[in-house]
Design an enzyme around this catalytic site. Sequence first.
Site, short mmCIF file in Angstrom:
data_model
loop_
_atom_site.label_atom_id
_atom_site.label_comp_id
_atom_site.label_asym_id
_atom_site.label_seq_id
_atom_site.Cartn_x
_atom_site.Cartn_y
_atom_site.Cartn_z
N ASP A 150 23.47 25.87 74.08
CA ASP A 150 22.70 24.71 73.88
C ASP A 150 21.92 24.61 72.58
O ASP A 150 22.19 23.76 72.05
CB ASP A 150 21.86 24.23 75.20
N LYS A 189 21.21 38.66 74.62
CA LYS A 189 19.86 39.22 74.32
C LYS A 189 19.87 40.59 75.32
O LYS A 189 18.93 40.79 76.24
CB LYS A 189 18.95 38.35 74.76
N ASP A 248 18.44 35.98 68.51
CA ASP A 248 17.70 35.81 67.47
C ASP A 248 17.94 36.26 66.01
O ASP A 248 17.87 35.52 65.20
CB ASP A 248 16.29 36.46 67.67
#
Length: 367
Positions: free
Chosen positions: A250, A193, A226
């Site tokens: 995770d 990100k 995302d």
Amino acid sequence: MARHTVTLIPGDGVGPEVSEAARRAIDATGVDIAWEVHAAGLGVMEANNGDPMPQHVLDSIRRNRVAIKGPLTTPVGTGIRSVNVALRRDLDLYALVRPCKWYPGVRSRFEDIDLVVVRENTEDLYAGIEFAEGMDETLELIDTISRLGGRTIRRDSGISIKPISVFGTMRVFRFAFRWAKDNGRRKVTAVHKANIMKHTDGLWLRVAREVAGEFPEIEFEDRIVDNMAMQLVQKPELYDVMVMPNLYGDILSDLCAGLVGGLGLAPGANTGDEFAVFEATHGSAPRYAGQNKANPMAMMLSGVLMLRHLDEREAAMRLENAIAHVIAEGRDVTYDMKADRDDPTAVGTSQVADAVVEQLERDAPSD
Ligand code: NAD
């Protein structure tokens, strides 16, 4: 003397049942393994001054260098640090490899999926550097950040720190590229990100690009996390090996497990330069503990990864084939692999082990 000595930690909840099933299946390959069984987790905490990971368990892993473990419970909201996170840190198991492969016969919205998540295992928001709301040190930190950055953090905030280092990023990408090369993979995708967290994920992406330059034979690309989540459910076939910081890894490795039939089928390998600890992606599923209900295939597939790591590649292939055969037959599978979760024809954990062992015996190489 046995050819290999492996530490086995049965774990909490459904751990002992799935671990026993996996041990039986691994033994049925004929590979000569001496198992050093050590309890860890909730069950030993009381006898061990509140510590869920006794020193002798860590010593055993350090001695044998290879371990396979059942899931360990981390009670929520008790202040007890995750023993899994501590184990990965203490043994410097910096890369967690989570293959997500679809096997014919598995009920899923997707078929022919063969993805691998490599999750950085020691840094990021999982580094365990946290400051509780209202504590003196937290307020001091808030004041310092306000002074340095000119930004205001509300004084009733809790704070978690997200460290991402050049060293940690470089070694996990080198590991991932080498793994891709050794396992005949074509592409590595760096997930990040970086558009928002320029000094952590931005560093991650910069170092990823540098390391990619060392492996010109492997294709490289990057995706914002995302977008990656959306792409994985829309066109998972575009991806191969994906390397992620701890938290995204995770979350998205569970998403990938969902693409190939769920947590009952998702194995993992925590790997460092010296030690490796194999474990399923799923947790201790306390609801099903002691009921002979949990799917042991994720643990068995972790055993496949362990056999490969021990350079028992032929045995690993036979074990994977036996599991795939039992899945394809669809008779001896647990509730989670049935269309209806209450299907009375679902079998238990130990019956799945029986079926895999029988299949291995049928396929045993003749002398
Ligand atoms: P979980 O994976 O234990 O269970 C979530 C659900 O997934 C279960 O209710 C069950 O429906 C299903 N499931 C999981 N494993 C299955 C299996 N083998 N067969 C069939 N169905 C299965 O996740 P959770 O409930 O969030 O966590 C329970 C505990 O496990 C927590 O204390 C958590 O900290 C711990 N945990 C440990 C590890 C580990 O040891 N590596 C990993 C994840 C969670």
